[in-house]
Design a protein around this motif. Structure first.
Motif, PDB file in Angstrom:
ATOM      1  N   ARG A  19       0.843  -1.181   0.000  1.00 14.99           N
ATOM      2  CA  ARG A  19       0.000   0.000   0.000  1.00 14.99           C
ATOM      3  C   ARG A  19       0.882   1.236   0.000  1.00 14.99           C
ATOM      4  N   ALA A  49      -2.986   5.143 -12.528  1.00 13.71           N
ATOM      5  CA  ALA A  49      -4.284   5.234 -11.854  1.00 13.71           C
ATOM      6  C   ALA A  49      -4.606   6.691 -11.561  1.00 13.71           C
ATOM      7  N   THR A  57     -12.652   6.581 -10.493  1.00 16.53           N
ATOM      8  CA  THR A  57     -11.301   6.057 -10.709  1.00 16.53           C
ATOM      9  C   THR A  57     -11.117   5.551 -12.128  1.00 16.53           C
ATOM     10  N   TYR A  59      -7.943   3.260 -14.506  1.00 15.90           N
ATOM     11  CA  TYR A  59      -6.701   2.506 -14.388  1.00 15.90           C
ATOM     12  C   TYR A  59      -6.130   2.175 -15.753  1.00 15.90           C
ATOM     13  N   LYS A  64      -5.475  -2.978 -14.010  1.00 18.78           N
ATOM     14  CA  LYS A  64      -6.905  -3.110 -13.715  1.00 18.78           C
ATOM     15  C   LYS A  64      -7.177  -4.404 -12.982  1.00 18.78           C
ATOM     16  N   ARG A  66      -6.155  -5.197 -10.114  1.00 14.18           N
ATOM     17  CA  ARG A  66      -5.122  -5.500  -9.125  1.00 14.18           C
ATOM     18  C   ARG A  66      -4.799  -4.291  -8.248  1.00 14.18           C
ATOM     19  N   THR A  68      -5.865  -0.458  -6.599  1.00 12.44           N
ATOM     20  CA  THR A  68      -6.998   0.375  -6.206  1.00 12.44           C
ATOM     21  C   THR A  68      -6.485   1.705  -5.688  1.00 12.44           C
ATOM     22  N   SER A  70      -7.302   5.395  -3.955  1.00 11.48           N
ATOM     23  CA  SER A  70      -8.287   6.022  -3.078  1.00 11.48           C
ATOM     24  C   SER A  70      -7.697   7.316  -2.532  1.00 11.48           C
ATOM     25  N   GLN A  81      -3.416   0.917  -3.344  1.00 10.66           N
ATOM     26  CA  GLN A  81      -3.361  -0.457  -2.852  1.00 10.66           C
ATOM     27  C   GLN A  81      -3.031  -1.356  -4.031  1.00 10.66           C
TER      28      GLN A  81
END
Length: 117
Positions: A19, A49, A57, A59, A64, A66, A68, A70, A81
């Protein structure tokens, strides 16, 4: 002045997770789209991203499903992440403003991600 400070990188085995965090200072945060970029060894930096002010969002195809992205507007921080990491995800990861004028002046040091067994 605007400062972008990335953290959270490291060495991870294929299939692992990390992360990343990017803390923003010196600027209003909530009104801008934010993005994560990756620069693989010997390659140009690429946008992987983005997240808009409303939380929408987008990507790059290779991440994509895999990765994330935020954001926490109260903390002025954007996160990435990363799961199911692959050796080709290796590189230095940066955050920045993909649509903000003058953003080329804001690049930070990035955080190194190495995926290797």
């Amino acid at each position: 002045q605007v400062q972008l400070v990335e953290s959270g990188g490291g060495l991870v085995q294929p299939g692992g997770s990390l992360r990343l965090s990017c803390a923003v200072s010196g600027s209003v945060f909530s009104i801008y789209t934010m993005g994560w970029y990756r620069q693989a060894p010997g390659k140009q930096r690429e946008l992987v991203a983005t997240i808009t002010t409303s939380g929408r969002t987008n990507y790059e195809d290779s991440v994509k499903g895999r990765f994330t992205i935020s954001r926490d507007n109260a903390k002025k921080t954007v996160y990435l992440q990363m799961a199911s990491l692959k050796p080709e995800d290796t590189g230095v990861y940066f955050c920045n403003y993909p649509t903000r004028l003058g953003a080329d002046e804001y690049w930070g040091q990035g955080t190194q991600v190495t995926v290797s067994s």
